[in-house]
Design a protein around this motif. Structure first.
Motif, PDB file in Angstrom:
ATOM      1  N   GLU A  12      75.935 -68.871 131.848  1.00 15.72           N
ATOM      2  CA  GLU A  12      75.039 -68.386 130.940  1.00 15.72           C
ATOM      3  C   GLU A  12      76.147 -67.951 129.421  1.00 15.72           C
ATOM      4  OE1 GLU A  12      72.124 -68.322 128.685  1.00 15.72           O
ATOM      5  OE2 GLU A  12      71.609 -67.756 130.878  1.00 15.72           O
ATOM      6  N   CYS A  13      75.378 -68.353 127.983  1.00 13.82           N
ATOM      7  CA  CYS A  13      75.572 -68.939 127.040  1.00 13.82           C
ATOM      8  C   CYS A  13      75.082 -69.069 125.943  1.00 13.82           C
ATOM      9  CB  CYS A  13      76.220 -70.146 126.812  1.00 13.82           C
ATOM     10  SG  CYS A  13      74.849 -71.271 126.993  1.00 13.82           S
ATOM     11  N   ARG A  14      73.899 -67.664 125.824  1.00 12.78           N
ATOM     12  CA  ARG A  14      73.200 -67.400 125.536  1.00 12.78           C
ATOM     13  C   ARG A  14      73.284 -65.609 125.283  1.00 12.78           C
ATOM     14  NH1 ARG A  14      68.036 -70.822 127.191  1.00 12.78           N
ATOM     15  NH2 ARG A  14      69.324 -69.293 129.595  1.00 12.78           N
ATOM     16  N   SER A  15      73.262 -65.516 126.288  1.00 15.55           N
ATOM     17  CA  SER A  15      72.523 -64.132 126.279  1.00 15.55           C
ATOM     18  C   SER A  15      72.657 -63.006 127.741  1.00 15.55           C
ATOM     19  CB  SER A  15      70.962 -63.432 125.983  1.00 15.55           C
ATOM     20  OG  SER A  15      70.504 -64.168 126.964  1.00 15.55           O
ATOM     21  N   ILE A  16      73.267 -62.009 127.391  1.00 15.67           N
ATOM     22  CA  ILE A  16      73.923 -61.593 128.322  1.00 15.67           C
ATOM     23  C   ILE A  16      72.458 -61.893 130.147  1.00 15.67           C
ATOM     24  CG2 ILE A  16      74.181 -59.522 130.207  1.00 15.67           C
ATOM     25  CD1 ILE A  16      76.207 -59.807 128.318  1.00 15.67           C
ATOM     26  N   PRO A  17      72.781 -62.108 131.448  1.00 11.89           N
ATOM     27  CA  PRO A  17      71.431 -62.736 132.512  1.00 11.89           C
ATOM     28  C   PRO A  17      70.617 -61.800 132.233  1.00 11.89           C
ATOM     29  CG  PRO A  17      74.084 -63.332 132.637  1.00 11.89           C
ATOM     30  CD  PRO A  17      74.074 -62.296 131.152  1.00 11.89           C
ATOM     31  N   GLY A  18      69.864 -61.707 132.397  1.00  7.87           N
ATOM     32  CA  GLY A  18      68.559 -60.455 132.528  1.00  7.87           C
ATOM     33  C   GLY A  18      69.173 -59.712 133.965  1.00  7.87           C
ATOM     34  N   LEU A  19      69.840 -59.957 134.848  1.00  4.97           N
ATOM     35  CA  LEU A  19      70.071 -59.320 135.803  1.00  4.97           C
ATOM     36  C   LEU A  19      71.287 -58.168 135.491  1.00  4.97           C
ATOM     37  CD1 LEU A  19      69.486 -61.918 138.566  1.00  4.97           C
ATOM     38  CD2 LEU A  19      68.038 -60.292 138.885  1.00  4.97           C
ATOM     39  N   LEU A  20      71.602 -58.210 134.117  1.00  5.41           N
ATOM     40  CA  LEU A  20      73.017 -57.773 133.579  1.00  5.41           C
ATOM     41  C   LEU A  20      72.066 -57.143 132.942  1.00  5.41           C
ATOM     42  CD1 LEU A  20      75.705 -59.884 134.901  1.00  5.41           C
ATOM     43  CD2 LEU A  20      75.094 -58.110 136.520  1.00  5.41           C
ATOM     44  N   GLN A  21      71.205 -56.984 132.006  1.00  4.79           N
ATOM     45  CA  GLN A  21      70.891 -56.632 130.899  1.00  4.79           C
ATOM     46  C   GLN A  21      70.452 -54.747 131.464  1.00  4.79           C
ATOM     47  OE1 GLN A  21      67.872 -58.574 128.890  1.00  4.79           O
ATOM     48  NE2 GLN A  21      69.162 -60.307 128.987  1.00  4.79           N
ATOM     49  N   THR A  22      71.473 -54.323 130.027  1.00  2.12           N
ATOM     50  CA  THR A  22      70.612 -52.832 129.968  1.00  2.12           C
ATOM     51  C   THR A  22      69.043 -52.540 129.336  1.00  2.12           C
ATOM     52  OG1 THR A  22      71.771 -52.732 128.333  1.00  2.12           O
ATOM     53  CG2 THR A  22      72.801 -51.826 129.892  1.00  2.12           C
ATOM     54  N   GLU A  23      68.826 -51.588 129.207  1.00  2.00           N
ATOM     55  CA  GLU A  23      67.424 -51.600 128.842  1.00  2.00           C
ATOM     56  C   GLU A  23      67.522 -51.901 127.445  1.00  2.00           C
ATOM     57  OE1 GLU A  23      63.772 -48.626 128.169  1.00  2.00           O
ATOM     58  OE2 GLU A  23      64.610 -48.534 130.218  1.00  2.00           O
ATOM     59  N   ALA A  24      68.049 -51.382 126.922  1.00  2.00           N
ATOM     60  CA  ALA A  24      68.689 -51.101 125.033  1.00  2.00           C
ATOM     61  C   ALA A  24      68.545 -53.233 124.472  1.00  2.00           C
ATOM     62  CB  ALA A  24      68.729 -50.399 124.609  1.00  2.00           C
ATOM     63  N   TYR A  25      69.736 -53.760 125.187  1.00  2.00           N
ATOM     64  CA  TYR A  25      69.556 -54.785 125.191  1.00  2.00           C
ATOM     65  C   TYR A  25      68.426 -55.851 124.972  1.00  2.00           C
ATOM     66  CZ  TYR A  25      72.170 -59.049 125.432  1.00  2.00           C
ATOM     67  OH  TYR A  25      72.700 -61.210 124.965  1.00  2.00           O
ATOM     68  N   GLY A  26      68.190 -55.368 126.680  1.00  2.00           N
ATOM     69  CA  GLY A  26      66.542 -56.387 126.160  1.00  2.00           C
ATOM     70  C   GLY A  26      65.866 -55.761 125.907  1.00  2.00           C
ATOM     71  N   ARG A  27      65.265 -54.693 125.164  1.00  2.00           N
ATOM     72  CA  ARG A  27      64.336 -54.382 124.485  1.00  2.00           C
ATOM     73  C   ARG A  27      65.625 -55.180 122.930  1.00  2.00           C
ATOM     74  NH1 ARG A  27      60.738 -50.937 125.365  1.00  2.00           N
ATOM     75  NH2 ARG A  27      61.106 -49.786 126.994  1.00  2.00           N
ATOM     76  N   ALA A  28      66.329 -54.839 122.214  1.00  2.00           N
ATOM     77  CA  ALA A  28      66.829 -55.397 121.534  1.00  2.00           C
ATOM     78  C   ALA A  28      66.605 -56.979 120.874  1.00  2.00           C
ATOM     79  CB  ALA A  28      68.554 -55.911 121.135  1.00  2.00           C
ATOM     80  N   GLN A  29      66.846 -57.846 122.357  1.00  2.00           N
ATOM     81  CA  GLN A  29      65.911 -59.062 122.409  1.00  2.00           C
ATOM     82  C   GLN A  29      64.806 -60.227 122.469  1.00  2.00           C
ATOM     83  OE1 GLN A  29      67.399 -60.962 126.540  1.00  2.00           O
ATOM     84  NE2 GLN A  29      68.632 -62.454 125.383  1.00  2.00           N
ATOM     85  N   ILE A  30      64.324 -58.943 122.791  1.00  2.00           N
ATOM     86  CA  ILE A  30      62.504 -58.879 122.641  1.00  2.00           C
ATOM     87  C   ILE A  30      62.375 -59.062 121.509  1.00  2.00           C
ATOM     88  CG2 ILE A  30      60.178 -58.041 123.270  1.00  2.00           C
ATOM     89  CD1 ILE A  30      61.699 -57.250 126.311  1.00  2.00           C
TER      90      ILE A  30
END
Length: 278
Positions: A112-130
């Motif tokens: 992965e070269c764009r973002s942290i893979p979904g399987l490794l994301q924290t909730e806060a990182y996932g929300r920020a990405q959304i």
């Protein structure tokens, strides 16, 4: 005796293509005068698996298609119906197919070269990405995405273990998606996940003149039937790849990437230094 026992896990919401395939299998099963239990015995899959396929809730494996075709003497119709499913794999909705495949995988490799893979994301990182990627979605839709991601992450600790390998570009972390605090938490999470016995995390240095991944991110997956598949994703699109030549090419690239990236121990050290610099 059923040798390929399958649970109901990995099911997806039915769509018209899957329902049509399931109805085809059901029609030939009834023509042969077999119950689901009897077909399950012949194709060496569980009754639950057969039922899920017939209901359009599970994509059939290559071996299921082949064994069903033979057991039901289907004149090639089941194979043709399966090929129709294959042709539609370029649709964005096929990530549901990949998520299902993840659920029954024994190995999963991710570059992965764009973002942290979904399987490794924290909730806060996932929300920020959304929040960062237009268009804005409703709170309910955001919660649904976060919940689905959390469910997928259970694969990391499920037993029997899936063997995970992740190669992540250093620049992805340096971007500081969500800000400094979110990044610190995300780095801590990566370090902790890397301690799992079935998870290897390697960081690709920002400066790496020899790089096999310049064509973009991809994933490779080995199924319980020891079949390899790949997945490539772009803007509003995703593609499950099954061609042997394409799979071989991606294996070669992933092997090079593993050599070019820092090893897991050095990657953990780099992560801690990056955290300390925040």
């Amino acid at each position: 005796m059923v040798s390929h026992e399958e649970s109901g896990d990995g099911e997806v919401e039915p769509d018209s293509d899957l329902r049509n395939f399931g109805e085809t299998v059901k029609a030939f099963r009834r023509r042969a005068g077999l119950t689901q239990e009897q077909l399950a015995e012949q194709v060496r899959y569980s009754v639950q698996y057969v039922g899920s396929v017939e209901q359009g809730r599970r994509h059939p494996s290559v071996k299921f298609v082949s064994r069903s075709e033979e057991a039901l003497d289907a004149f090639g119709v089941i194979r043709i119906a399966a090929k129709q499913l294959q042709r539609r794999r370029g649709l964005a909705s096929w990530f549901r197919r990949w998520a299902e495949l993840e659920d029954v995988a024994i190995a999963l490799n991710t570059y992965e070269c764009r973002s942290i893979p979904g399987l490794l994301q924290t909730e806060a990182y996932g929300r920020a990405q959304i929040d960062n990627v237009p268009p804005l979605i409703t709170p309910g839709e955001a919660e649904a995405r976060i919940t689905a991601r959390a469910e997928r992450q259970k694969l990391l600790v499920r037993t029997p273990y899936i063997a995970f390998s992740f190669i992540i570009e250093q620049a992805v972390i340096e971007r500081r998606t969500g800000g400094v605090e979110v990044t610190r938490e995300q780095i801590d999470h990566l370090v902790e996940r890397a301690k799992l016995p079935n998870v290897d995390i390697q960081i690709m240095p920002t400066i790496q003149p020899i790089h096999a991944g310049t064509d973009g991110p991809f994933r490779l997956l080995e199924t319980e039937d020891n079949e390899w598949l790949a997945y490539s994703e772009g803007q509003q699109s995703g593609l499950v790849i099954s061609g042997p030549k394409d799979i071989s090419l991606l294996h070669q690239r992933y092997a090079k990437l593993r050599i070019q990236a820092l090893n897991p121990a050095d990657s953990a050290g780099l992560l801690m230094r990056m955290r300390g610099s925040l």
